[in-house]
Design an enzyme around this catalytic site. Structure first.
Site: not given
Lengths: 636, 255
Positions: A43, A45, A331, A425, A435, A441
């Site tokens: 991904g 990272a 969130r 992650e 987060r 990202l």
């Protein structure tokens, strides 16, 4: 007991990373090619790490269980990536991004890591632009920005609703260039099943070839794990079908501490659950909260259609409770409030869903204006639900989305196993207990492009590890171990399917270790998870062979690990007698229902050390806040 | 959302290995119109597993239409009957009670069938390795706003860059051509100022590897654009062809 040395450099916060880069060992270019590095996961990272390590001259092998590295779940990130560019001239700065992230994480993150993240955020944007990532632009040709939850400035860079895809393809391209130049080798369709330790250091991995079923051994002088998060433990989540905890968990069982497993993010804007046979939940980008207003009917159990409910009979509950941030609260706050109004029976038709309404935006910027910003999200919604969101407000409900917890790493991103680095992650490091949007990202690319390339050199330059052979006993024993585990699973031949057990685990966790937790529920659920694990190991049915494509076997191994992780999540939540960020304990809340932290006793990272199945030892890394004042998070 | 269940007959391709002879297996199913086609396959697999039979091997990941992992030919069309829709986004409400579905893998010489509905699309990665990038080392980038790019240009580049690499274009093409896929990547960089320095080397390198990997030629039927889940335009093929010929003129080669 593990010694947790966070290796946070001395000195002023803003100078720590600069000084540390100077103080770390550097390997001369001619010597870099003598080092083999394994990267697991491709991904943001993993791909950015492989690309940059390859550019430096290291010999990199990167593994993915996908058919192509471009499929990693980073690709599905929609909304954007933060950076402290201050292009909008709205008083943004590295300090503000740092502060928002620390505060958004409810003061449970590491100051030094979070500062570094904010500091390199600007380099990431520059890097991606140079790679040809087609970010959104203003008519004058400059980069465009939008706002995201938990911030009062506009600092999010984006490419329609496909930012993750474009950033990942950028990293994929850079990595492919290194493949072309012979520095990186991509080894797809392999699943990581164990790490090989020699003299305590990570020196290789065992993978299963997902096409032939063969177990393969690969040696290296350091291993980088970038295998993503674990919220598929809930069965239904916004994660991709194959996202799992196996790599991180197997490494945990070999000695890497697992930090803050109870910090899981339940994302507020997802499509509601529609039935038992559903396979996953779909996220609608948080950026929608910029222009959409969230509401429920004031009257519980109201069955009228949304367009028939007059304005004064609607409760815009986020705007009412949080006038300063309104629909842009972080969130965790948005999700918890959705749960509360639905628990009060005010959800859509009394169920588990709330409205996300764009009527005001249609009036302000027109349907075309909305389409330009969110067109693909509206299309996706219409496609999945069969309802046109240009005519009827969207229905949304929170869903598991991201894990802030993960393998413990020090400032150099190294786990408690020397030579085993953890990025993105999969590690716990930068987001505290919650987060903020558009920060995942940023962290993935920060870790991969700008941190591991330096810290890897420090490890290799200090340890000077020799090359090892895969025919050593350590490799053979580890491989044998993996093989026995697979054969054991295949030989159970019980009655229950893997998915049915996974679904039951998911129900237990979302109910008791989801948006709200309490002591009694957590104690109960620990026992239930243990029982379910026992059922798995005596009654699961896995058809097919070990030496073939066998997707049931793949899932079974992952569910076996989830069944252990689930217990640790509940244990961690039970241990943490406070509410912070996404971890909300019903017993610990303020009078008006906000999270009540206990800084005196719980201002620490809980790093769990594996002892044996169902048994862990708690190690604490005390968090020091020298640059921000510990405050009660307020978005009022 | 949900109306009453519908009954479908699903004929699904089964093939044990690349060498084995494949066949259709028939399943009668009553399903919710809200289910996606992949969820129908999940359910069939759950039943097969409970009966101790081998489930249907198929790949999927994000189930949001962006990772490009999934993809079947459904009733003769890659990704099924809906325009601009990946297989995972195809919901059963688009079918009628009593319909028959034929579900097959993406077929092409370049895409070997590994098992049931799983194919090997690694040819795509090989093409990307040949030139699908801008040569640029981490750490040396100028400020993001130092390069000014008009909104129309950025949007056009993103239109091309949206390709999800699923392979539907190849499966749709009678020649198994990959030119829409390659054209999209070539175009993204040909449109942007950052891509100019390597523009002509890139197109030649990518086309060469495309040809080596058993993908066919383009004969302008536009089936690829019609079946592309992201609606990538065939104009990208034209752009690639133009750049390819320009490259030959500039370098004077005639390979």
């Amino acid at each position: 007991m593990i010694k947790l040395d966070s290796k946070i450099p001395d000195g002023k916060l803003s100078e720590k990373w600069t000084n540390h880069k100077f103080n770390m060992k550097v390997i001369n270019p001619a010597n870099k090619r003598k080092f083999d590095i394994i990267v697991v996961g491709s991904g943001l990272a993993g791909a950015s790490a492989a690309a940059t390590l390859g550019e430096l001259g290291y010999k990199v092998k990167i593994f993915t269980f996908h058919d192509s590295t471009r499929r990693a779940h980073s690709i599905a990130a929609q909304g954007g990536i933060n950076a402290a560019k201050n292009y909008q001239n709205d008083a943004d700065s590295v300090y503000r991004l740092f502060y928002d992230t620390i505060k958004g994480g409810d003061f449970r993150g590491r100051e030094a890591n979070t500062w570094r993240l904010a500091e390199v955020s600007n380099n990431i944007i520059d890097q991606c632009v140079a790679q040809g990532v087609p970010f959104a632009r203003e008519y004058g040709g400059t980069l465009a920005n939008r706002s995201f939850g938990g911030a009062q400035v506009s600092r999010t860079f984006y490419a329609r609703g496909e930012t993750g895809q474009q950033l990942l393809l950028g990293a994929y391209g850079s990595m492919n260039r290194q493949v072309n130049l012979g520095n990186v080798e991509i080894i797809p369709r392999r699943e990581f099943l164990d790490v090989v330790k020699i003299d305590g250091h990570a020196r290789g991995i065992i993978v299963r070839n997902l096409v032939t079923g063969e177990l393969e051994k690969y040696a290296s002088q350091a291993v980088v794990l970038a295998t993503g998060g674990y919220v598929n433990v809930y069965f239904l989540s916004t994660n991709a079908m194959n996202s799992n905890v196996t790599a991180a968990w197997r490494v945990h069982k070999r000695g890497a501490a697992f930090a803050n497993p109870c910090y899981t993010q339940i994302h507020p804007t997802c499509l509601p659950v529609h039935g038992e046979d559903q396979s996953k939940l779909v996220l609608m980008s948080e950026s929608l909260r910029n222009d959409g207003r969230i509401w429920v009917p004031k009257k519980p159990g109201d069955t009228r259609g949304p367009n028939e409910i007059p304005e004064d009979e609607r409760d815009y509950y986020l705007e009412r409770r949080y006038p300063a941030f309104g629909n842009l609260v972080p969130r965790d706050v948005a999700s918890r409030n959705a749960k509360y109004v639905c628990d009060e029976g005010k959800g859509i038709a009394g169920g588990k869903a709330v409205y996300l309404d764009f009527s005001d935006a249609f009036n302000r910027i027109g349907k075309d204006g909305v389409k330009d910003k969110y067109g693909n999200l509206f299309d996706m919604y219409a496609n999945i639900t069969g309802v046109n969101p240009y005519n009827v407000p969207m229905n949304i409900y929170p869903a598991p989305h991201y894990s802030m917890g993960g393998l413990w790493v020090d400032y150099e991103l190294m786990s408690t196993i020397p030579g085993m680095f953890v990025l993105g992650e999969a590690n716990f490091s930068d987001h505290g207990a919650n987060r903020l949007g558009a920060s995942a990202l940023m962290q993935g690319l920060s870790d991969g492009y700008f941190i591991i390339p330096y810290t890897m050199g420090n490890y290799l330059g200090t340890e000077k590890p020799e090359k090892v052979d895969v025919e050593t006993n350590e490799f053979k024993e580890t491989q044998q171990n993996v093989e026995e585990n697979i054969n054991k699973m295949l030989s159970i031949n019980g009655k229950q399917t893997v998915d049915s057990i996974h679904k039951r685990l998911g129900h237990l966790l979302i109910d008791k270790v989801g948006m709200s937790r309490d002591e009694q529920g957590l104690k109960e659920v620990i026992n239930k998870i243990r029982d379910l694990r026992e059922e798995f190991w005596t009654d699961v049915k896995i058809v097919g062979k070990a030496n073939d494509i066998n997707q049931t076997l793949e899932r079974a191994g992952r569910v076996a690990d989830f069944l252990e992780l689930g217990e640790l999540m509940a244990k961690d939540a039970l241990n943490r007698n406070e509410s912070c960020g996404a971890h909300f304990r019903e017993e610990y809340q303020t009078e008006d229902g906000e999270a009540l932290r206990n800084d005196e006793e719980y201002k620490y990272v809980a790093a769990w050390e594996y002892k044996k199945e169902g048994e862990w030892e708690l190690n604490k890394e005390d968090l020091e806040f020298e640059n921000v004042k510990l405050a009660t998070r307020s978005y009022k | 959302m949900s109306e009453k269940n519908i009954k479908l007959t699903l004929n699904i391709w089964r093939q044990e290995s690349p060498e084995a002879k494949g066949h259709f297996e028939k399943f009668e199913k009553e399903i919710s119109p809200d289910a996606s086609i992949l969820e129908v396959l999940d359910e069939i697999n759950n039943h097969l597993e409970a009966e101790g039979k081998e489930p249907i091997a198929f790949e999927s990941d994000c189930r949001e239409g962006i990772c490009g992992t999934c993809g079947f030919v459904i009733n003769g069309q890659p990704h099924g009957p809906l325009p601009k829709t990946a297989t995972c986004q195809l919901h059963m409400r688009n079918f009628k009670d009593g319909d028959s579905l034929y579900i097959e893998p993406f077929r092409a010489t370049a895409f070997k069938i590994l098992k049931d509905l799983i194919v090997d699309r690694s040819g795509f990665d090989k093409i990307q390795v040949a030139g699908g990038f801008i040569s640029f080392n981490t750490g040396s980038a100028p400020d993001g706003n130092a390069i000014s790019i008009a909104k129309e240009i950025a949007d056009e580049a993103l239109d091309a860059a949206e390709c999800i690499g699923c392979g539907a274009c190849v499966a749709a093409c009678k020649n198994s051509s990959a030119m829409l896929f390659v054209g999209a990547k070539v175009s993204q960089f040909a449109i942007l100022p950052q891509g100019q320095p390597e523009r002509y080397e890139r197109v030649q390198a990518m086309v060469k590897v495309m040809d080596e990997n058993l993908f066919g030629s383009c004969t302008n039927t536009y089936a690829c654009e019609a079946e592309c889940p992201k609606g990538i335009s065939v104009l990208n093929i034209a752009r690639m062809n133009r750049d390819y010929f320009m490259a030959k003129l500039k370098t004077g080669t005639n390979e």
